[in-house]
Scaffold this motif. Structure first.
Motif, PDB file in Angstrom:
ATOM      1  N   ILE A  66      -6.163  -9.273  11.746  1.00 48.40           N
ATOM      2  CA  ILE A  66      -5.290  -9.859  10.380  1.00 48.40           C
ATOM      3  C   ILE A  66      -4.212 -10.243   9.940  1.00 48.40           C
ATOM      4  CG2 ILE A  66      -5.157  -8.660   7.761  1.00 48.40           C
ATOM      5  CD1 ILE A  66      -8.403  -8.549   8.402  1.00 48.40           C
ATOM      6  N   MET A  67      -3.429  -9.507  10.783  1.00 51.02           N
ATOM      7  CA  MET A  67      -2.200 -10.285  11.867  1.00 51.02           C
ATOM      8  C   MET A  67      -2.123 -10.287  13.090  1.00 51.02           C
ATOM      9  SD  MET A  67       0.050  -6.921   9.560  1.00 51.02           S
ATOM     10  CE  MET A  67      -0.298  -6.163   8.163  1.00 51.02           C
ATOM     11  N   LEU A  68      -1.579 -11.869  12.920  1.00 52.78           N
ATOM     12  CA  LEU A  68      -0.989 -11.850  14.878  1.00 52.78           C
ATOM     13  C   LEU A  68      -0.070 -10.954  15.341  1.00 52.78           C
ATOM     14  CD1 LEU A  68      -0.248 -15.430  14.689  1.00 52.78           C
ATOM     15  CD2 LEU A  68      -1.823 -14.585  15.135  1.00 52.78           C
ATOM     16  N   ASP A  69       1.087 -10.277  14.669  1.00 55.37           N
ATOM     17  CA  ASP A  69       2.289  -9.346  15.363  1.00 55.37           C
ATOM     18  C   ASP A  69       2.384  -8.538  13.909  1.00 55.37           C
ATOM     19  OD1 ASP A  69       3.842 -11.018  14.203  1.00 55.37           O
ATOM     20  OD2 ASP A  69       3.707 -12.139  15.913  1.00 55.37           O
ATOM     21  N   PRO A  70       3.064  -7.471  14.085  1.00 53.55           N
ATOM     22  CA  PRO A  70       3.797  -6.563  13.066  1.00 53.55           C
ATOM     23  C   PRO A  70       4.425  -7.265  12.302  1.00 53.55           C
ATOM     24  CG  PRO A  70       3.750  -5.712  15.177  1.00 53.55           C
ATOM     25  CD  PRO A  70       3.553  -6.597  15.122  1.00 53.55           C
ATOM     26  N   ALA A  71       5.267  -8.447  12.266  1.00 52.28           N
ATOM     27  CA  ALA A  71       6.097  -9.692  11.759  1.00 52.28           C
ATOM     28  C   ALA A  71       5.341 -10.427  11.012  1.00 52.28           C
ATOM     29  CB  ALA A  71       6.540 -10.668  12.608  1.00 52.28           C
ATOM     30  N   MET A  72       3.731  -9.915  10.890  1.00 45.81           N
ATOM     31  CA  MET A  72       3.057 -10.422   9.705  1.00 45.81           C
ATOM     32  C   MET A  72       3.383 -10.092   8.373  1.00 45.81           C
ATOM     33  SD  MET A  72       0.616 -13.544  10.886  1.00 45.81           S
ATOM     34  CE  MET A  72       0.134 -13.870   9.212  1.00 45.81           C
ATOM     35  N   ASP A  99       1.744   7.677   9.834  1.00 43.81           N
ATOM     36  CA  ASP A  99       0.502   6.409   9.092  1.00 43.81           C
ATOM     37  C   ASP A  99       0.795   4.728   8.177  1.00 43.81           C
ATOM     38  OD1 ASP A  99      -1.230   5.871   7.235  1.00 43.81           O
ATOM     39  OD2 ASP A  99      -0.293   6.670   5.473  1.00 43.81           O
ATOM     40  N   TYR A 100       2.020   4.379   7.985  1.00 44.79           N
ATOM     41  CA  TYR A 100       2.574   3.322   8.429  1.00 44.79           C
ATOM     42  C   TYR A 100       2.682   2.129   9.493  1.00 44.79           C
ATOM     43  CZ  TYR A 100       5.482  -1.465   7.279  1.00 44.79           C
ATOM     44  OH  TYR A 100       5.511  -2.572   7.365  1.00 44.79           O
ATOM     45  N   ASP A 101       2.909   2.821  10.279  1.00 47.45           N
ATOM     46  CA  ASP A 101       2.855   1.694  11.683  1.00 47.45           C
ATOM     47  C   ASP A 101       1.444   2.513  12.610  1.00 47.45           C
ATOM     48  OD1 ASP A 101       5.080   1.561  12.406  1.00 47.45           O
ATOM     49  OD2 ASP A 101       5.222   3.190  12.847  1.00 47.45           O
ATOM     50  N   ALA A 102       0.898   2.958  11.974  1.00 40.54           N
ATOM     51  CA  ALA A 102      -0.442   3.398  12.409  1.00 40.54           C
ATOM     52  C   ALA A 102      -1.759   2.598  12.042  1.00 40.54           C
ATOM     53  CB  ALA A 102      -1.301   4.736  12.060  1.00 40.54           C
ATOM     54  N   ALA A 157      -0.932  -1.422  13.622  1.00 40.82           N
ATOM     55  CA  ALA A 157      -1.466  -1.810  14.490  1.00 40.82           C
ATOM     56  C   ALA A 157      -2.925  -1.539  14.569  1.00 40.82           C
ATOM     57  CB  ALA A 157      -0.781  -0.530  15.214  1.00 40.82           C
ATOM     58  N   ALA A 158      -4.008  -1.262  13.340  1.00 43.98           N
ATOM     59  CA  ALA A 158      -5.411  -1.400  12.859  1.00 43.98           C
ATOM     60  C   ALA A 158      -5.608  -2.601  12.242  1.00 43.98           C
ATOM     61  CB  ALA A 158      -5.758  -0.358  12.071  1.00 43.98           C
ATOM     62  N   LEU A 159      -4.394  -3.844  11.735  1.00 43.88           N
ATOM     63  CA  LEU A 159      -4.025  -4.670  11.215  1.00 43.88           C
ATOM     64  C   LEU A 159      -4.492  -5.871  12.232  1.00 43.88           C
ATOM     65  CD1 LEU A 159      -2.890  -4.338   7.605  1.00 43.88           C
ATOM     66  CD2 LEU A 159      -5.156  -4.400   8.432  1.00 43.88           C
ATOM     67  N   VAL A 160      -3.560  -5.632  13.042  1.00 43.71           N
ATOM     68  CA  VAL A 160      -3.248  -6.252  14.713  1.00 43.71           C
ATOM     69  C   VAL A 160      -4.340  -6.388  15.177  1.00 43.71           C
ATOM     70  CG1 VAL A 160      -2.034  -6.604  16.117  1.00 43.71           C
ATOM     71  CG2 VAL A 160      -0.027  -5.924  13.870  1.00 43.71           C
ATOM     72  N   ASP A 161      -4.506  -5.107  15.451  1.00 45.13           N
ATOM     73  CA  ASP A 161      -5.973  -5.184  16.456  1.00 45.13           C
ATOM     74  C   ASP A 161      -7.094  -6.146  15.490  1.00 45.13           C
ATOM     75  OD1 ASP A 161      -7.009  -4.484  18.812  1.00 45.13           O
ATOM     76  OD2 ASP A 161      -8.176  -2.930  17.516  1.00 45.13           O
ATOM     77  N   ALA A 162      -7.307  -5.654  14.932  1.00 47.74           N
ATOM     78  CA  ALA A 162      -8.633  -6.326  13.790  1.00 47.74           C
ATOM     79  C   ALA A 162      -8.531  -7.918  13.707  1.00 47.74           C
ATOM     80  CB  ALA A 162      -8.767  -5.975  12.610  1.00 47.74           C
ATOM     81  N   PRO A 168       0.833  -1.418   0.240  1.00 45.68           N
ATOM     82  CA  PRO A 168      -0.101   0.263  -0.312  1.00 45.68           C
ATOM     83  C   PRO A 168       1.026   1.370   0.425  1.00 45.68           C
ATOM     84  CG  PRO A 168      -0.565  -1.311   1.563  1.00 45.68           C
ATOM     85  CD  PRO A 168       0.612  -1.910   1.392  1.00 45.68           C
ATOM     86  N   TYR A 169       0.469   2.750  -0.573  1.00 44.19           N
ATOM     87  CA  TYR A 169       0.999   3.792   0.136  1.00 44.19           C
ATOM     88  C   TYR A 169       0.717   4.158   1.472  1.00 44.19           C
ATOM     89  CZ  TYR A 169       2.108   8.910  -0.996  1.00 44.19           C
ATOM     90  OH  TYR A 169       2.683   9.540  -0.646  1.00 44.19           O
ATOM     91  N   PHE A 170       1.801   4.644   2.094  1.00 51.87           N
ATOM     92  CA  PHE A 170       1.291   4.724   2.846  1.00 51.87           C
ATOM     93  C   PHE A 170       2.453   7.250   3.138  1.00 51.87           C
ATOM     94  CE2 PHE A 170       2.125   0.945   4.338  1.00 51.87           C
ATOM     95  CZ  PHE A 170       0.977   0.391   4.415  1.00 51.87           C
ATOM     96  N   ALA A 171       1.257   7.925   3.455  1.00 49.39           N
ATOM     97  CA  ALA A 171       2.372   8.941   3.933  1.00 49.39           C
ATOM     98  C   ALA A 171       3.564   9.255   4.686  1.00 49.39           C
ATOM     99  CB  ALA A 171       1.426  10.215   4.055  1.00 49.39           C
ATOM    100  N   SER A 172       3.168   8.510   5.572  1.00 50.79           N
ATOM    101  CA  SER A 172       4.733   8.664   6.432  1.00 50.79           C
ATOM    102  C   SER A 172       4.805   7.368   7.098  1.00 50.79           C
ATOM    103  CB  SER A 172       4.779   9.697   7.752  1.00 50.79           C
ATOM    104  OG  SER A 172       3.342   9.159   8.515  1.00 50.79           O
ATOM    105  N   ALA A 173       6.467   6.876   8.136  1.00 48.90           N
ATOM    106  CA  ALA A 173       6.646   5.724   8.921  1.00 48.90           C
ATOM    107  C   ALA A 173       5.021   6.148   9.687  1.00 48.90           C
ATOM    108  CB  ALA A 173       7.419   5.911   9.088  1.00 48.90           C
TER     109      ALA A 173
END
Length: 381
Positions: A222-228, A209-212, A215-220, A202-207
């Motif tokens: 979709i991923m177990l953790d950021p390593a996914m 934005d990437y981190d947020a 974090a939203a995908l992990v919270d939902a 995906p396109y991200f405006a900043s780091a």
């Protein structure tokens, strides 16, 4: 087709004329020499490795896979030497375990044993994703290029997006599944589409934005953790690098070195674009996904989508434009003669998928002949 993005302030941690380091992770299948079926002997193979090869090996998500990881390298000759040594060490260990090491992107025949290794994270993935986590094994080639500033790494990934389908087409090496031609040059790419965290970057405006977003995908869930985060290009979760992970594992060492050289040159070129304040195009997600599907289907034997200008064009025209774009970076790293030679060879010999299909046609569908060829290419120096 595109819209003008909002841009973050250009980071300055990496000079645009710097020579960038690189490293490669390669995943391999362990196949029965007689039947071509996947063999669950990874534990025995890893145990048999010695010295540097043991330190540079990794357990993977399937008992029929091993991953070999080069050290950080400064030039292509160093990288090539490590790749040859690691492939040969892994092949020797596989032979001792009754298997053979094969550089192929997807399980070509079948895999009877699809349980995951006995690690808590793998079991959690199995519970969360169900049958998707038990698909037959697939093997990729991941290229890391040193970009220690995360803000810059995120911006570089934005700039890489139009070129990643071309890199994918260069690496296609998995036309077979269940002993037959799937009609796709990279069946691995199609198989991986079922995972929710794999796909176009995906396109991200900043780091931030990437981190947020992560974090939203992990919270939902979709991923177990950021390593996914398994997007085709990403700031590495483990190293200070941009990691490009769009390609099938390459059949021969020179194929891998070619891909690594082009990825490094692309990253270096995009670092220059970021420093110059040139914005990355805001490509529509559906078009990026379509371009990747076409690359997985066609490889270099047809037409690819041109995400910058629109429409489909002969694949080798886009390869030529890729080469023209990165030529200054290739020259700065001393890689231009090698890349020119290897692209000419690739055009003569075809991609890994094209080579496999020629053998299938010549032998009347003999999959074992294909696997014999791939095993020999895997360890050739």
């Amino acid at each position: 087709m595109t819209e003008r993005p909002a841009t973050a302030a250009p980071p300055r941690a990496v000079e645009p004329t710097a020579r960038l380091t690189l490293g490669v992770e390669e995943e391999f299948l362990l196949l029965d020499p007689a039947t071509g079926e996947s063999l669950p002997v990874a534990d025995r193979v890893l145990t048999a490795l010695r010295g540097a090869a043991r330190q540079q090996s990794r357990q993977e998500f399937r008992h029929s896979m091993v991953e070999m990881v080069t050290p950080v390298c400064a030039d292509l000759a160093e990288l090539r030497a490590h790749l040859v040594a690691l492939r040969r060490a892994a092949a020797d260990a596989a032979r001792a375990a009754g298997a053979r090491l094969v550089a192929v992107g997807a399980t070509p025949v079948c895999e009877a044993h699809r349980t995951v290794p006995d690690e808590a994270r793998y079991h959690a993935m199995s519970r969360r994703f169900g049958p998707v986590a038990h698909d037959p094994a697939v093997c990729g080639c991941h290229v890391h290029v040193g970009v220690p500033d995360r803000e810059l790494a995120v911006q570089v990934c934005n700039h890489l997006r139009p070129w990643l389908p071309v890199m994918q087409a260069l690496t296609v090496n998995s036309p077979l599944h269940d002993g037959r031609d799937t009609g796709h040059a990279s069946w691995r790419s199609l198989q991986l589409e079922r995972w929710p965290s794999i796909g176009p970057t995906p396109y991200f405006a900043s780091a931030a934005d990437y981190d947020a977003t992560v974090a939203a995908l992990v919270d939902a869930g979709i991923m177990l953790d950021p390593a996914m985060v398994y997007w085709y290009a990403r700031p590495s979760a483990s190293y200070p690098t941009v990691e490009v992970r769009v390609g099938d594992v390459c059949p021969a060492v020179d194929d891998t070195v070619l891909v690594a050289a082009l990825v490094r040159a692309l990253v270096a070129t995009m670092v220059e674009d970021v420093h110059a304040g040139r914005p990355a195009p805001r490509l529509r997600g559906c078009l990026v996904a379509a371009a990747h599907w076409r690359a997985a289907h066609e490889g270099l034997d047809g037409r690819l989508m041109d995400l910058r200008a629109g429409g489909a064009r002969p694949a080798w025209e886009l390869v030529a434009e890729l080469l023209a774009t990165v030529t200054p970076a290739l020259a700065r790293h001393g890689d231009l003669p090698y890349v020119g030679e290897q692209l000419a060879r690739l055009r003569r010999e075809g991609t890994g998928a094209a080579r496999q299909r020629r053998i299938i046609a010549r032998t009347g569908g003999d999959v074992r002949a294909v696997l014999d060829h791939l095993a020999a290419q895997t360890t050739a120096g």
